[in-house]
Motif scaffolding. Structure first.
Motif, PDB file in Angstrom:
ATOM      1  N   SER A   1      19.494  40.005 -17.091  1.00  0.00           N
ATOM      2  CA  SER A   1      18.947  40.670 -18.045  1.00  0.00           C
ATOM      3  C   SER A   1      18.736  42.438 -17.676  1.00  0.00           C
ATOM      4  O   SER A   1      18.296  42.727 -18.231  1.00  0.00           O
ATOM      5  CB  SER A   1      17.434  40.062 -17.499  1.00  0.00           C
ATOM      6  OG  SER A   1      16.961  40.248 -16.387  1.00  0.00           O
TER       7      SER A   1
ATOM      8  N   SER B   1      11.959  36.438 -12.115  1.00  0.00           N
ATOM      9  CA  SER B   1      11.810  37.061 -13.608  1.00  0.00           C
ATOM     10  C   SER B   1      10.680  37.726 -14.573  1.00  0.00           C
ATOM     11  O   SER B   1      11.603  39.001 -15.042  1.00  0.00           O
ATOM     12  CB  SER B   1      12.546  35.829 -14.281  1.00  0.00           C
ATOM     13  OG  SER B   1      11.402  34.797 -14.830  1.00  0.00           O
ATOM     14  N   HIS B   2       9.862  37.526 -14.450  1.00  0.00           N
ATOM     15  CA  HIS B   2       8.805  38.006 -14.983  1.00  0.00           C
ATOM     16  C   HIS B   2       7.778  39.235 -14.863  1.00  0.00           C
ATOM     17  O   HIS B   2       6.700  39.534 -14.956  1.00  0.00           O
ATOM     18  CB  HIS B   2       7.865  36.915 -16.087  1.00  0.00           C
ATOM     19  CG  HIS B   2       9.221  36.718 -16.975  1.00  0.00           C
ATOM     20  ND1 HIS B   2       9.770  35.258 -16.707  1.00  0.00           N
ATOM     21  CD2 HIS B   2       8.972  36.936 -17.914  1.00  0.00           C
ATOM     22  CE1 HIS B   2      10.506  34.662 -17.941  1.00  0.00           C
ATOM     23  NE2 HIS B   2       9.997  36.298 -19.237  1.00  0.00           N
ATOM     24  N   HIS B   3       8.078  39.219 -13.134  1.00  0.00           N
ATOM     25  CA  HIS B   3       7.151  40.215 -12.566  1.00  0.00           C
ATOM     26  C   HIS B   3       6.805  41.658 -12.855  1.00  0.00           C
ATOM     27  O   HIS B   3       5.729  41.848 -12.589  1.00  0.00           O
ATOM     28  CB  HIS B   3       7.176  39.419 -10.998  1.00  0.00           C
ATOM     29  CG  HIS B   3       7.004  38.694 -10.452  1.00  0.00           C
ATOM     30  ND1 HIS B   3       7.525  38.761  -8.506  1.00  0.00           N
ATOM     31  CD2 HIS B   3       6.301  37.573 -10.219  1.00  0.00           C
ATOM     32  CE1 HIS B   3       6.819  36.742  -8.184  1.00  0.00           C
ATOM     33  NE2 HIS B   3       5.916  36.817  -9.770  1.00  0.00           N
TER      34      HIS B   3
ATOM     35  N   LEU C   1      16.863  33.921 -15.200  1.00  0.00           N
ATOM     36  CA  LEU C   1      16.315  33.986 -14.504  1.00  0.00           C
ATOM     37  C   LEU C   1      15.652  34.497 -13.022  1.00  0.00           C
ATOM     38  O   LEU C   1      15.153  33.912 -12.493  1.00  0.00           O
ATOM     39  CB  LEU C   1      14.798  32.571 -15.204  1.00  0.00           C
ATOM     40  CG  LEU C   1      14.547  32.285 -16.491  1.00  0.00           C
ATOM     41  CD1 LEU C   1      14.133  30.698 -16.439  1.00  0.00           C
ATOM     42  CD2 LEU C   1      14.147  33.015 -16.976  1.00  0.00           C
TER      43      LEU C   1
ATOM     44  N   SER D   1       3.408  34.063 -11.966  1.00  0.00           N
ATOM     45  CA  SER D   1       4.797  34.168 -13.267  1.00  0.00           C
ATOM     46  C   SER D   1       5.756  33.511 -12.517  1.00  0.00           C
ATOM     47  O   SER D   1       5.667  34.386 -11.372  1.00  0.00           O
ATOM     48  CB  SER D   1       4.353  35.158 -14.190  1.00  0.00           C
ATOM     49  OG  SER D   1       4.861  36.379 -13.588  1.00  0.00           O
TER      50      SER D   1
ATOM     51  N   GLU E   1       7.510  42.697 -15.166  1.00  0.00           N
ATOM     52  CA  GLU E   1       6.526  43.337 -17.147  1.00  0.00           C
ATOM     53  C   GLU E   1       5.692  42.613 -17.055  1.00  0.00           C
ATOM     54  O   GLU E   1       4.189  43.533 -17.476  1.00  0.00           O
ATOM     55  CB  GLU E   1       7.431  41.877 -18.572  1.00  0.00           C
ATOM     56  CG  GLU E   1       7.343  40.449 -18.538  1.00  0.00           C
ATOM     57  CD  GLU E   1       7.934  40.443 -19.300  1.00  0.00           C
ATOM     58  OE1 GLU E   1       7.140  39.735 -20.229  1.00  0.00           O
ATOM     59  OE2 GLU E   1       9.562  39.264 -19.137  1.00  0.00           O
ATOM     60  N   HIS E   2       4.828  41.725 -16.428  1.00  0.00           N
ATOM     61  CA  HIS E   2       4.007  41.318 -16.226  1.00  0.00           C
ATOM     62  C   HIS E   2       2.900  42.273 -15.222  1.00  0.00           C
ATOM     63  O   HIS E   2       1.929  42.441 -15.791  1.00  0.00           O
ATOM     64  CB  HIS E   2       3.599  39.094 -15.049  1.00  0.00           C
ATOM     65  CG  HIS E   2       3.616  38.711 -16.852  1.00  0.00           C
ATOM     66  ND1 HIS E   2       4.666  37.978 -16.155  1.00  0.00           N
ATOM     67  CD2 HIS E   2       4.437  38.975 -17.588  1.00  0.00           C
ATOM     68  CE1 HIS E   2       4.868  37.305 -16.576  1.00  0.00           C
ATOM     69  NE2 HIS E   2       4.932  37.624 -18.438  1.00  0.00           N
TER      70      HIS E   2
END
Length: 328
Positions: A325, A75-77, A169, A72, A79-80
Motif C-alpha cells: 500500500s 494498516s488503516h490508522h 495490511l 482499527s 486514513e482513519h
C-alpha cells in the motif's frame, strides 16, 4: 474542559478492552462507529453506549463527540485518524501509529494546523509501573544506564490470510509486537544513534522474528527481540552501574518489577493493583492535557512518535520488508 465525550472507532478486541478500562473511571463513552451497523449496535449494547454509527464518517460527524479513540488495524490508522482530525475531533490513535513515518508526520502536521490534540495510544508509557520506573531512572537510582533489553514474543496464527501475516495490511512481528520494546527503549535511552536489525521472514514476505541492537548518545546499548511464532520470557531489564530494574512478565502491562543492587539485594519490590488492563491511564492523560490547553503528550510527544516510526522504517529497510500500500 474535563470529562470529554469519547467516541470509539472500531469494534475489535482492543476497542473492547479500552472501553472497558475507560468505563472503570466513570468517563463518558457516547458513540461507537463501525463499518457494520450490526457490529456497532452489538458493541453499544455491551457497554451501554447511546449511539451506534454504521460508518466511521457518521461517527466523526457526531456533534456530541469530543475525542475519538482509533482502534482499527494499524494498516488503516492513517486514513482513519485523518478522517477524525479533518472532522475537528481530538484523536488517540492505537499503536503502531501508522505504517511509516511519512504518514505519521502528515497527521502530526494536520493536527497542529487545526489546533487539535493527537497522541499515540502507547498505553504502556502511562501505567503506574512505568511512571515509577521512569522516576527511578531519572533520580539516578540505577547509576549510569549501560544497557536495556526487552522482548515481545507471542505465538500467533501462521494463516497467511490473517492480518498479522499479510503484507498488504502491514503484517509482521515488527509493527504489531516490536513497537513495544522499541518504544520502551526509546523512552529510557532516547533516540538511537545507530540501528542494526536482523529478521526471519516467511514466504509471504512478512517478518516472524526481528532482533535489534541499537546504540544511544550516552554510549548505552539496547537489544530487542520480537517474534510471532513462539513465546519467550516477555521480560525487560534496565542495567545500570549501581542497580538494575527487572520487569516481570508481561513487562509492557501493569505488572511488577524489582530494583536490585549489584550485590543482588532487592532495594524495591514494586506492586500496585490496577483495574482492568490499565488502558484508562492513557485516556486520563489525554483528557488532562486537553483540559490544560495542551496539544501534545509529555510522556510521548508526537515528534517522538514520528521519530520512532522513522526507526521502524529503518529496521524494515534493513530486513527487507515492504508494504504494497505504501508503494502504490
Amino acid at each position: 474542559m474535563t470529562g470529554l465525550r469519547w467516541g470509539i472507532l472500531g469494534t475489535g478486541s482492543i476497542a473492547h478492552t479500552f472501553t472497558s478500562d475507560l468505563r472503570t473511571t466513570g468517563r463518558e463513552v457516547v458513540a461507537v462507529g463501525s463499518r457494520s451497523a450490526d457490529s456497532a449496535r452489538d458493541f453499544a449494547g455491551t457497554f451501554g453506549i447511546a449511539r451506534a454509527h454504521g460508518s466511521y464518517q457518521e461517527l466523526v460527524a457526531d456533534p456530541e463527540v469530543d475525542i475519538i479513540y482509533v482502534a482499527s488495524p494499524h494498516s488503516h490508522h492513517y486514513e482513519h485518524a485523518k478522517l477524525v482530525l479533518e472532522a475537528g475531533k481530538h484523536a488517540l490513535v492505537e499503536k503502531a501509529f501508522t505504517l511509516n513515518a511519512a504518514q505519521a508526520a502528515e497527521l502530526r502536521d494536520l493536527a497542529a494546523a487545526d489546533g487539535l490534540f493527537l497522541m499515540e495510544a502507547m498505553w504502556t508509557r502511562y501505567l503506574p509501573t512505568m511512571i515509577r520506573i521512569r522516576g527511578l531512572v531519572a533520580g539516578g537510582a540505577l547509576g549510569e544506564i549501560r544497557a536495556v533489553t526487552a522482548d515481545h514474543t507471542q505465538l500467533i496464527t501462521d494463516d497467511p490470510h490473517h492480518r498479522l501475516n499479510d503484507p498488504a495490511l502491514g503484517g509482521g512481528a515488527l509493527l504489531d509486537l516490536g513497537v513495544y520494546p522499541i518504544s520502551f527503549i526509546w523512552d529510557i535511552l532516547g533516540a538511537p544513534t545507530s540501528i542494526s536489525a536482523r529478521a526471519r521472514l516467511q514466504e509471504v514476505g512478512t517478518d516472524t522474528e526481528v532482533a535489534t541492537v541499537m546504540t544511544h548518545a550516552s554510549g548505552a546499548i539496547s537489544t530487542s527481540l520480537s517474534s510471532s511464532r513462539g513465546v519467550g520470557s516477555n521480560t525487560a531489564v534496565i542495567i545500570g552501574t549501581r542497580a538494575r530494574i527487572e520487569i516481570d512478565p508481561v513487562w509492557y502491562t501493569a505488572t511488577t518489577f524489582r530494583l536490585v543492587a549489584t550485590d543482588g539485594t532487592v532495594i524495591e519490590d514494586y506492586r500496585t493493583p490496577v483495574d482492568g488492563r490499565g488502558m484508562q491511564y492513557e485516556a486520563l492523560a489525554a483528557e488532562r492535557y486537553i483540559a490544560e490547553g495542551r496539544l501534545d503528550s509529555e510522556l510521548e510527544p508526537i515528534d517522538e512518535t514520528v521519530a520512532i516510526m522513522e526507526g521502524l522504517d529503518e529496521i524494515r529497510r534493513q530486513i527487507g520488508v515492504s508494504y504494497p500500500s505504501l508503494e502504490a
